[in-house]
Design a protein around this motif. Sequence first.
Motif, short mmCIF file in Angstrom:
data_model
loop_
_atom_site.label_atom_id
_atom_site.label_comp_id
_atom_site.label_asym_id
_atom_site.label_seq_id
_atom_site.Cartn_x
_atom_site.Cartn_y
_atom_site.Cartn_z
N CYS A 39 5.78 0.93 -3.02
CA CYS A 39 5.77 2.37 -2.66
C CYS A 39 5.58 3.41 -3.71
CB CYS A 39 7.29 2.64 -2.35
SG CYS A 39 7.74 4.11 -1.38
N SER A 40 5.21 2.96 -4.87
CA SER A 40 4.47 3.76 -5.92
C SER A 40 3.23 3.94 -6.00
CB SER A 40 5.03 3.30 -7.20
OG SER A 40 6.51 3.10 -7.30
N THR A 41 2.41 2.88 -4.94
CA THR A 41 0.80 2.94 -5.38
C THR A 41 -0.04 3.71 -4.28
OG1 THR A 41 0.88 0.89 -4.21
CG2 THR A 41 1.04 0.87 -6.91
N GLY A 42 0.50 3.98 -3.11
CA GLY A 42 -0.34 4.48 -2.09
C GLY A 42 0.25 5.89 -1.47
N ASN A 43 0.92 6.68 -2.35
CA ASN A 43 1.55 7.76 -1.79
C ASN A 43 0.59 8.55 -2.12
OD1 ASN A 43 2.66 8.65 -4.53
ND2 ASN A 43 3.72 6.73 -4.46
N ALA A 44 1.23 10.09 -1.84
CA ALA A 44 0.23 11.23 -2.02
C ALA A 44 0.19 11.62 -3.42
CB ALA A 44 0.91 12.53 -1.14
N GLY A 45 0.96 11.05 -4.41
CA GLY A 45 0.79 11.26 -5.90
C GLY A 45 0.83 12.59 -6.20
N MET A 46 1.98 13.65 -5.51
CA MET A 46 2.09 14.91 -6.15
C MET A 46 3.23 14.90 -6.90
SD MET A 46 1.77 16.60 -2.03
CE MET A 46 0.04 16.51 -1.36
N ILE A 47 3.00 15.67 -7.68
CA ILE A 47 4.18 15.97 -8.85
C ILE A 47 4.48 17.71 -8.32
CG2 ILE A 47 4.53 16.70 -11.27
CD1 ILE A 47 2.09 14.58 -11.97
N VAL A 48 5.77 17.88 -7.98
CA VAL A 48 5.93 18.97 -6.86
C VAL A 48 7.32 19.70 -7.65
CG1 VAL A 48 4.72 18.74 -5.00
CG2 VAL A 48 6.80 17.15 -5.35
N PRO A 49 7.20 20.58 -8.52
CA PRO A 49 8.40 21.27 -8.87
C PRO A 49 8.93 22.19 -7.66
CG PRO A 49 7.04 21.28 -10.77
CD PRO A 49 6.25 20.36 -9.73
N LYS A 272 9.87 4.83 5.84
CA LYS A 272 8.64 4.04 6.01
C LYS A 272 7.46 5.46 6.02
CE LYS A 272 7.65 0.43 8.36
NZ LYS A 272 7.06 -0.42 9.26
N GLY A 273 6.63 5.21 5.20
CA GLY A 273 5.48 6.24 5.24
C GLY A 273 4.10 5.37 5.43
N TYR A 274 3.12 6.22 5.69
CA TYR A 274 1.91 5.55 5.87
C TYR A 274 0.60 6.45 5.06
CZ TYR A 274 3.89 2.96 9.82
OH TYR A 274 4.85 2.42 10.39
N SER A 275 -0.49 5.90 4.66
CA SER A 275 -1.62 6.79 4.07
C SER A 275 -2.64 5.83 4.24
CB SER A 275 -1.32 6.97 2.66
OG SER A 275 -1.47 5.99 1.92
N GLU A 318 5.39 -3.24 8.14
CA GLU A 318 4.51 -3.54 9.33
C GLU A 318 3.87 -2.05 9.65
OE1 GLU A 318 7.08 -5.02 12.31
OE2 GLU A 318 7.39 -6.98 11.35
N ILE A 319 2.68 -2.21 10.02
CA ILE A 319 1.80 -1.01 10.56
C ILE A 319 2.28 -0.49 12.00
CG2 ILE A 319 -0.18 0.06 10.71
CD1 ILE A 319 0.54 -0.67 7.85
N ASN A 320 2.58 0.66 12.13
CA ASN A 320 3.10 1.34 13.61
C ASN A 320 1.74 2.16 13.86
OD1 ASN A 320 3.54 2.86 15.90
ND2 ASN A 320 5.66 2.66 15.51
N LEU A 321 0.72 1.61 14.64
CA LEU A 321 -0.38 2.64 14.82
C LEU A 321 -0.20 3.91 15.45
CD1 LEU A 321 -3.17 -0.21 15.59
CD2 LEU A 321 -2.83 1.10 13.46
N ASN A 322 0.58 4.18 16.14
CA ASN A 322 1.16 5.43 16.83
C ASN A 322 1.71 6.31 15.75
OD1 ASN A 322 0.54 4.96 19.50
ND2 ASN A 322 2.56 4.36 19.96
N ARG A 323 2.13 5.99 14.81
CA ARG A 323 2.75 6.74 13.70
C ARG A 323 1.38 7.20 12.90
NH1 ARG A 323 7.02 8.36 15.17
NH2 ARG A 323 7.49 8.94 13.04
N VAL A 324 0.38 6.21 12.50
CA VAL A 324 -0.77 6.63 11.93
C VAL A 324 -1.63 7.56 12.54
CG1 VAL A 324 -2.86 5.63 10.70
CG2 VAL A 324 -0.67 4.37 10.51
N TRP A 349 -2.31 1.76 4.25
CA TRP A 349 -1.08 1.32 3.20
C TRP A 349 0.37 1.81 3.93
CZ3 TRP A 349 2.55 4.60 1.03
CH2 TRP A 349 3.04 4.13 0.08
N SER A 350 1.14 0.88 3.79
CA SER A 350 2.64 1.37 4.28
C SER A 350 3.52 1.27 3.17
CB SER A 350 3.07 0.80 5.49
OG SER A 350 3.30 -0.46 5.42
N GLY A 351 4.54 2.08 2.70
CA GLY A 351 5.57 1.93 1.85
C GLY A 351 6.74 2.43 2.03
N ILE A 352 8.00 1.92 1.62
CA ILE A 352 9.38 2.09 1.95
C ILE A 352 9.85 3.11 0.95
CG2 ILE A 352 11.49 1.20 2.76
CD1 ILE A 352 9.31 0.45 4.46
N ARG A 353 10.14 4.27 1.61
CA ARG A 353 10.76 5.47 0.52
C ARG A 353 12.38 5.09 0.69
NH1 ARG A 353 8.12 8.40 4.46
NH2 ARG A 353 6.15 9.49 3.62
#
Length: 418
Positions: A39-49, A272-275, A318-324, A349-353
């Motif tokens: 879950c750490s490798t395909g997310n938005a990579g944002m540092i957000v105070p 779950k999130g997708y990117s 698993e990839i839900n193409l509707n979400r993408v 990519w999908s990851g579980i937050r």
Amino acid sequence: MMDTVIVGGGIVGLFTAYYLQKKGIKVTIIDKGNFTESCSTGNAGMIVPSHIVPLASPGMISKGIGWMFSSKSPFYIHPRLDKELIKWCYYFYKASNVSQVSKAVPVLKDFSLQSKALYLDFQTEHAQLDFSLQPKGLLMLYQSKAAEVEETAFASLAQKSGLNAEILSKEEAQKLEPNQELNIRGALYFPDDAHLDPAKLYGLLKTVLIDSGVRLIPETVVTGFEKWGRKVNKIISDKGSFTCNNLIICTGAWSGALAKNLGFTLPMIGGKGYSFLQPNLSNLKQATILTEAKVTQSPYADFVRFGGTMEISKPNTEINLNRVQGIFSSIQKYYPGLSVVFPEKKAIWSGIRPCSPDGMPYIGPAPGYDNVWVGAGHSMMGVSLAPATGKMLTDLLVGKKVDPVLHHMLFDVDRYNK
């Protein structure tokens, strides 16, 4: 001397190991994966105070109910008869109030600012490593009057909390993104936010740990623990057992199951999130959130990553193409001239937050134990808060006094056992 064992090799586990080894502590990390993708490798990579309001907040329930009727919406709870899900939803409902959020805002702000400062320190200390840290701020683009009202109110809250926040006109926002037309009403800009390449960061941090003597044990599933009094002295796995001096649980969405094995409650559910990646042909400059769509856009030199959705379901990738499709279809609504191609399924990519019910992470000692600690439940803020979490767990473990403003009761691992 026995090792401190971290179960969970995501970004929180790796940064915890990083600060522990700097204190001269021997560390072993056990992970069910292979330390290459998480879950750490395909997310938005944002540092957000700027993200000072937790997921559980007033209005989220009504929005969530409306979104649930669309397969392409930003938020979705897969309905099922599941006792843990029902309990999580009840706690979420209880936490979604003004009083709880007002307590969380200053805590998240201070913790996030510390985390960003630690990222800058890490970059300075490892100047030879390039993980594309870009302190360019964050744009939150909006198209509707309703979103403008919400974002203006949020800007006011952020400013009162001591953060830099600016409401921009369409023309002012366009100056920050000069190479691509913006179809917006306006934008909220947080100049002190940043973004990085999470996959690069993960790989480089892993290399730093290996070079410093941290032992990584991949593809190993923890199945139980051997306890003696108030301590865990052995970790049982499908690959054998490991003795430990201290145990730290950093297993993200799976932390609740390990907590149950240890005899305490840690409500956690997977979101779950997708990117997917696209070539950065238009040379997009600015990390962005497309407000109404809840879609993120993170640009780098050669590519741009689009991501989003919060799909509450059983942990799987698993990839839900509707979400993408929901993510994809929103892009040209905000960037009408941007050339995008729907990705092949294998390129998504999908990851579980790991989502706690109140939107606050669990950080600190586990109830009933003298040598067990937890760092989990960061939801969409795992990359953003990982250094501060690892530093705090290290300080707590070595007995260093921690600023009570940062180590707040809202992070209490025991809060759902009382």
